[in-house]
Design an enzyme around this catalytic site. Structure first.
Site, short mmCIF file in Angstrom:
data_model
loop_
_atom_site.label_atom_id
_atom_site.label_comp_id
_atom_site.label_asym_id
_atom_site.label_seq_id
_atom_site.Cartn_x
_atom_site.Cartn_y
_atom_site.Cartn_z
N GLY A 177 0.78 -1.24 0.00
CA GLY A 177 0.00 0.00 0.00
C GLY A 177 0.80 1.28 0.00
CG ASN B 40 -2.53 -0.37 -13.13
OD1 ASN B 40 -2.36 -0.45 -11.91
ND2 ASN B 40 -1.81 -1.08 -13.97
CG ASP C 272 -0.12 -4.17 -17.45
OD1 ASP C 272 -0.68 -3.54 -16.54
OD2 ASP C 272 0.65 -5.12 -17.25
CG HIS D 256 2.96 -1.85 -15.76
ND1 HIS D 256 2.62 -3.06 -15.19
CD2 HIS D 256 4.03 -2.10 -16.56
CE1 HIS D 256 3.43 -3.99 -15.64
NE2 HIS D 256 4.30 -3.45 -16.47
#
Length: 201
Positions: free
Chosen positions: A23, A116, A159, A118
């Site tokens: 986290g 997201n 992705d 990556h």
């Protein structure tokens, strides 16, 4: 791939973070929101793992923590429907993945609302199985000179959603996976907030 127009968001934007691990990204986003550096109202942390350190971070940061276990053999669509139902109940408008390792199916109501980050310059070193140290080890094994991080919209494939923002990181001659990961994470802490601000408009 054509980047869609962002949907309308209220301010501060009701936000949930999904995390499978410790986290750190979640905590960075919460701290930026509390410092008025991001226009977010981070209401919820969701994890698929009861052992995830992100759940304890959420409790420490006074953010609601929700664990939705993902037993072996769970269908991604089933888990996604349950998770997004919980988000809708709480009025969530923006979902940010921070080290969330599962395939997520985004329902139409959340199109353009799930981001997201990556740890590579997509489309390189992305897809199923490429996460965390695995990415950095693969970068070093291929002899890549420049890596980085990518913020993208989430669709039903790992992705592959439209790219919103990237930041490059040089690979140094003496790098190992841990040293490279540390520098890429520093870049992530800049890139994710920048992408969120731009997407919210």
């Amino acid at each position: 791939m054509t980047r869609p127009a962002p949907p309308h968001f209220t301010r501060p934007t009701p936000t949930a973070v999904l995390a499978s691990g410790g986290g750190r990204t979640f905590e960075n986003l919460v701290e930026l929101a509390h410092g008025d550096e991001l226009p977010l109202d981070v209401r919820l942390l969701v994890s698929d793992r009861a052992s995830a350190g992100a759940l304890e971070r959420a409790r420490r940061l006074d953010v609601e923590a929700l664990c939705l276990p993902w037993p072996r053999g769970t269908d991604p669509g089933d888990w996604s429907r349950e998770a997004f139902a919980e988000l809708e109940r709480r009025g969530i408008e923006l979902v940010l993945l921070g080290g969330f390792l599962r395939l997520l199916h985004v329902p139409p109501a959340f199109a353009g609302r799930v981001l997201n980050i990556h740890p590579s310059l997509l489309p390189a070193f992305g897809g199923a199985g490429f996460y965390g140290t695995r990415v950095h080890r693969a970068v070093l094994e291929r002899g890549v000179r420049v890596t980085g991080c990518t913020v993208h919209l989430v669709d039903a494939r790992y992705d592959e959603g439209p790219i919103l923002h990237q930041e490059a990181v040089r690979v140094l001659p003496d790098d190992d996976p841990d040293s490279l990961a540390a520098r890429v994470f520093e870049a992530e802490c800049r890139a994710y907030p920048a992408a969120i601000r731009a997407w919210l408009g």
